[in-house]
Design an enzyme around this catalytic site. Structure first.
Site, PDB file in Angstrom:
ATOM      1  N   SER A  28       0.829  -1.212   0.000  1.00 34.36           N
ATOM      2  CA  SER A  28       0.000   0.000   0.000  1.00 34.36           C
ATOM      3  C   SER A  28       0.860   1.258   0.000  1.00 34.36           C
ATOM      4  O   SER A  28       0.335   2.366   0.070  1.00 34.36           O
ATOM      5  CB  SER A  28      -0.923  -0.004   1.222  1.00 34.36           C
ATOM      6  OG  SER A  28      -0.181  -0.213   2.408  1.00 34.36           O
ATOM      7  N   ASN A 115      -1.805  -2.814  13.614  1.00 34.98           N
ATOM      8  CA  ASN A 115      -3.259  -2.614  13.631  1.00 34.98           C
ATOM      9  C   ASN A 115      -3.667  -1.383  14.440  1.00 34.98           C
ATOM     10  O   ASN A 115      -4.486  -0.586  13.980  1.00 34.98           O
ATOM     11  CB  ASN A 115      -3.959  -3.863  14.168  1.00 34.98           C
ATOM     12  CG  ASN A 115      -3.704  -5.069  13.277  1.00 34.98           C
ATOM     13  OD1 ASN A 115      -3.168  -4.915  12.171  1.00 34.98           O
ATOM     14  ND2 ASN A 115      -4.052  -6.248  13.743  1.00 34.98           N
ATOM     15  N   THR A 160     -40.688  26.558  -8.130  1.00 36.67           N
ATOM     16  CA  THR A 160     -40.986  25.189  -7.721  1.00 36.67           C
ATOM     17  C   THR A 160     -41.225  24.448  -9.031  1.00 36.67           C
ATOM     18  O   THR A 160     -41.737  25.038  -9.993  1.00 36.67           O
ATOM     19  CB  THR A 160     -42.235  25.086  -6.815  1.00 36.67           C
ATOM     20  OG1 THR A 160     -43.372  25.492  -7.579  1.00 36.67           O
ATOM     21  CG2 THR A 160     -42.134  25.975  -5.590  1.00 36.67           C
ATOM     22  N   HIS A 161     -40.827  23.190  -9.090  1.00 36.50           N
ATOM     23  CA  HIS A 161     -40.905  22.403 -10.334  1.00 36.50           C
ATOM     24  C   HIS A 161     -40.162  23.088 -11.484  1.00 36.50           C
ATOM     25  O   HIS A 161     -40.515  22.888 -12.646  1.00 36.50           O
ATOM     26  CB  HIS A 161     -42.360  22.153 -10.750  1.00 36.50           C
ATOM     27  CG  HIS A 161     -43.246  21.687  -9.638  1.00 36.50           C
ATOM     28  ND1 HIS A 161     -43.433  20.360  -9.337  1.00 36.50           N
ATOM     29  CD2 HIS A 161     -43.967  22.387  -8.721  1.00 36.50           C
ATOM     30  CE1 HIS A 161     -44.252  20.255  -8.301  1.00 36.50           C
ATOM     31  NE2 HIS A 161     -44.582  21.472  -7.893  1.00 36.50           N
ATOM     32  N   SER A 282     -14.736  26.921 -26.215  1.00 39.86           N
ATOM     33  CA  SER A 282     -14.901  25.690 -26.981  1.00 39.86           C
ATOM     34  C   SER A 282     -13.844  25.672 -28.069  1.00 39.86           C
ATOM     35  O   SER A 282     -13.494  26.710 -28.631  1.00 39.86           O
ATOM     36  CB  SER A 282     -16.293  25.666 -27.608  1.00 39.86           C
ATOM     37  OG  SER A 282     -16.310  24.817 -28.734  1.00 39.86           O
ATOM     38  N   LYS A 288     -18.473  30.336 -27.669  1.00 35.07           N
ATOM     39  CA  LYS A 288     -18.871  29.717 -26.405  1.00 35.07           C
ATOM     40  C   LYS A 288     -18.088  30.217 -25.196  1.00 35.07           C
ATOM     41  O   LYS A 288     -16.893  30.455 -25.260  1.00 35.07           O
ATOM     42  CB  LYS A 288     -18.682  28.188 -26.473  1.00 35.07           C
ATOM     43  CG  LYS A 288     -19.617  27.455 -27.401  1.00 35.07           C
ATOM     44  CD  LYS A 288     -21.085  27.423 -26.965  1.00 35.07           C
ATOM     45  CE  LYS A 288     -21.327  26.608 -25.727  1.00 35.07           C
ATOM     46  NZ  LYS A 288     -21.279  25.168 -25.985  1.00 35.07           N
ATOM     47  N   GLU A 295     -19.765  22.752 -13.688  1.00 35.42           N
ATOM     48  CA  GLU A 295     -20.111  21.400 -14.158  1.00 35.42           C
ATOM     49  C   GLU A 295     -19.233  20.349 -13.484  1.00 35.42           C
ATOM     50  O   GLU A 295     -19.702  19.280 -13.092  1.00 35.42           O
ATOM     51  CB  GLU A 295     -19.958  21.310 -15.677  1.00 35.42           C
ATOM     52  CG  GLU A 295     -21.000  22.114 -16.425  1.00 35.42           C
ATOM     53  CD  GLU A 295     -20.664  22.199 -17.908  1.00 35.42           C
ATOM     54  OE1 GLU A 295     -21.267  21.463 -18.679  1.00 35.42           O
ATOM     55  OE2 GLU A 295     -19.789  22.997 -18.288  1.00 35.42           O
ATOM     56  N   TYR A 322      -9.190  -6.783  13.020  1.00 35.11           N
ATOM     57  CA  TYR A 322      -8.582  -6.235  11.810  1.00 35.11           C
ATOM     58  C   TYR A 322      -8.569  -7.270  10.694  1.00 35.11           C
ATOM     59  O   TYR A 322      -8.319  -8.443  10.922  1.00 35.11           O
ATOM     60  CB  TYR A 322      -7.132  -5.782  12.098  1.00 35.11           C
ATOM     61  CG  TYR A 322      -6.433  -5.292  10.842  1.00 35.11           C
ATOM     62  CD1 TYR A 322      -6.577  -3.973  10.426  1.00 35.11           C
ATOM     63  CD2 TYR A 322      -5.697  -6.168  10.046  1.00 35.11           C
ATOM     64  CE1 TYR A 322      -5.979  -3.532   9.250  1.00 35.11           C
ATOM     65  CE2 TYR A 322      -5.097  -5.732   8.871  1.00 35.11           C
ATOM     66  CZ  TYR A 322      -5.242  -4.414   8.484  1.00 35.11           C
ATOM     67  OH  TYR A 322      -4.661  -3.985   7.318  1.00 35.11           O
ATOM     68  N   LYS A 330      -8.218   3.614   2.346  1.00 38.50           N
ATOM     69  CA  LYS A 330      -7.446   4.861   2.250  1.00 38.50           C
ATOM     70  C   LYS A 330      -7.613   5.651   0.963  1.00 38.50           C
ATOM     71  O   LYS A 330      -7.812   6.870   0.996  1.00 38.50           O
ATOM     72  CB  LYS A 330      -5.965   4.550   2.468  1.00 38.50           C
ATOM     73  CG  LYS A 330      -5.702   4.134   3.893  1.00 38.50           C
ATOM     74  CD  LYS A 330      -4.314   3.632   4.134  1.00 38.50           C
ATOM     75  CE  LYS A 330      -4.280   2.872   5.432  1.00 38.50           C
ATOM     76  NZ  LYS A 330      -5.137   1.646   5.412  1.00 38.50           N
TER      77      LYS A 330
HETATM   78  N1  ARG Z   1      -1.140  -1.427   5.390  1.00 42.18           N
HETATM   79  C1  ARG Z   1      -2.020  -1.937   6.380  1.00 42.18           C
HETATM   80  C2  ARG Z   1      -3.365  -1.212   6.298  1.00 42.18           C
HETATM   81  O1  ARG Z   1      -3.415  -0.236   5.676  1.00 42.18           O
HETATM   82  C3  ARG Z   1      -1.448  -1.722   7.740  1.00 42.18           C
HETATM   83  C4  ARG Z   1      -1.930  -2.666   8.773  1.00 42.18           C
HETATM   84  C5  ARG Z   1      -1.412  -4.015   8.508  1.00 42.18           C
HETATM   85  N2  ARG Z   1      -1.699  -4.922   9.555  1.00 42.18           N
HETATM   86  C6  ARG Z   1      -1.597  -6.226   9.397  1.00 42.18           C
HETATM   87  N3  ARG Z   1      -1.906  -6.979  10.396  1.00 42.18           N
HETATM   88  N4  ARG Z   1      -1.247  -6.762   8.262  1.00 42.18           N
HETATM   89  O2  ARG Z   1      -4.347  -1.641   6.822  1.00 42.18           O
END
Ligand code: ARG
Length: 467
Positions: A28, A115, A160-161, A282, A288, A295, A322, A330
């Site tokens: 990650s 964790n 309205t509408h 445009s 334009k 938008e 976990y 993320k």
């Molecule tokens: N990269 C992991 C996450 O974003 C970190 C936690 C990893 N924990 C584990 N027990 N593998 O969740």
């Protein structure tokens, strides 16, 4: 001491290195490196707490803290090399620390797991994100209130509408948006407070077997308190959902405003001239001037709604505590933070640059029998039952349509033919009359709207002062 056969920090029980595909799929670091400041802050607080509790020595604490300060500088300067084999931000920083300071680096992870570490990082991140969004929301509210003050005398048709309904003050319309963004601000304030609780020191899930002082590391990180239950601490991501839900709703509000700007900028409405700095041309049609930013703001609301659904779906099937699924929390979060902040800031910049065609808005407000309700109310105030008045004015509108006249062009005689209770007073029914009549709380009478604007401004000032 036995050596790891695997190249991983967690590789003690492994005989083989991971497959290259595993590294790639599992890692990650490409996105969670964005959490480096939070990760380092969390590690510093943890090391300081460990030393205070005599779990590590003060010398090791100093080596750890100084090493982390150096690493943070390198990451900020862009000289730190992240490695995908080291999976994520936590292992990248810890491995780099141990390379630098040796054995002491290996003590940082005492009484901690990735964790509780990742849960801490992401809470710190969401807390700061709430602060940024709250600041931008307040700025947008102040822009709306300033615009409402500038346009205090501007009249427009209320709809309205999407049919012209009754004349309103443009400022009243703008203040309706301020009210939405005030509620949004409240949602982010609440999200911040639920987010700002420390999971640090709960380990993998069951708590830790060292005499940690969770309150003290929480305090060092500016948390309001700790999350009591260790299992909840490592597995809860509700605060991310809260953030997404507040973001999606704010973006829905922005999208409604953007939609109106787009309509108003069309020739069909002709209420709004976009500033050239906030519109585009445009490549084929030379004439334009397009409302691209509005938008995009409308379009980007789709992402935040999608991101909210993503986190809900991500969480619903996960057993405690976990699971690696959570790594997927993320990218969507980062996307929503950026989308909301950027979009609020675009609105803040664009709105004051808009110029409104006041004359044209007023003409539109008068057209299409917009004062019909006022004629009906006029009769009602002469003790005619409202339903009878409504029906009389209905036939008045169709008479005018046949005769190609406006209501204001009707003579007293014509009015009296429609209903005998009409008298000279009915000839005075104008836009101003209609607006002034709506002086009950929350209505569009100029004085009422001004009072409401001042009250909104006071609330905004008080909120900002409480910070
Ligand atoms: N990269 C992991 C996450 O974003 C970190 C936690 C990893 N924990 C584990 N027990 N593998 O969740």
């Amino acid at each position: 001491m036995t050596e790891n056969k695997s190249d991983k920090l967690w590789g003690g029980r492994f005989e083989l290195d991971t497959d290259a595909l595993t590294d790639q799929y599992n890692a990650s670091i490409s996105f969670d490196k964005r959490l480096y400041r939070e990760d380092i802050a969390g590690s510093k607080a943890h090391a300081i707490m460990l030393a205070k509790q005599n779990i590590i020595s003060p010398e090791d604490r100093d080596l750890i803290v100084n090493g982390l300060v150096e690493i943070e500088q390198e990451i900020t300067q862009g000289t730190f090399i992240f490695s995908p084999e080291r999976e994520d931000i936590h292992l990248n920083i810890e491995a780099a620390l141990t390379e630098r300071i040796g054995e002491a680096g290996g003590r940082l992870h005492t009484a901690r797991s990735r964790n509780d570490q990742v849960a801490t990082d992401i809470r710190l991140f969401v807390r700061d994100a709430c602060d940024s969004v709250i600041t931008s929301l307040r700025t947008l509210r102040s822009v709306l209130l300033n615009l409402a003050e500038e346009e205090a005398a501007t009249v427009m048709p209320g709809y309205t509408h999407l049919q012209r309904a009754q004349p309103i003050l443009f400022s009243h319309h703008l203040q309706a948006y301020e009210a939405m963004f005030a509620r949004d601000t409240e949602r982010f304030v609440q999200t911040r407070s639920r987010t700002n609780q420390s999971p640090l020191g709960t380990g993998a899930l069951a708590g830790v077997s060292y005499a940690v002082d969770r309150a003290s590391s929480a305090d060092l990180l500016g948390f309001d308190g700790i999350i009591e239950n260790s299992i909840d601490a490592v597995s809860d991501r509700d605060f991310i959902f809260d953030f997404h839900s507040a973001s999606a709703l704010s973006m829905i509000h922005i999208s409604r405003l953007a939609e109106e700007l787009i309509l108003w900028a069309s020739a069909e409405f002709g209420f709004l001239n976009l500033d050239e700095r906030f519109s585009t041309g445009s490549s084929i049609m030379p004439q334009k001037k397009n409302p691209d930013l509005a938008e995009l703001a409308r379009g980007k609301s789709a992402r935040t709604i999608g991101n909210m659904v993503q986190i809900m779906t991500l969480l619903k099937g996960q057993p405690l505590a976990y699971n690696k699924d959570m790594q997927e929390d993320k990218e969507s979060l980062f996307d929503s933070v950026d989308t909301v902040v950027d979009t609020l800031n675009i609105m803040v910049a664009m709105l004051p640059s808009c110029s409104f065609n006041r004359e044209h808005m007023k003409t539109a407000a008068e057209a299409n029998f917009a004062l019909a309700t006022d004629y009906a109310d006029y009769l009602t105030k002469k003790n005619v039952p409202f339903r009878e008045a409504h029906s009389a004015v209905g036939s008045m509108v169709s008479f005018c349509e046949r005769e190609n006249k406006t209501l204001a062009e009707l003579t007293l005689e014509e009015l009296k033919n429609i209903h005998p209770e009409f008298d000279e007073g009915a000839l005075e029914i104008t836009i101003e009359y209609s607006l002034n009549a709506r002086a009950a709380t929350g209505g569009t009478a100029p004085q009422t709207v001004e009072n409401a604007r001042k009250a909104a401004q006071t609330r905004l000032n008080e909120e900002a002062a409480q910070e």
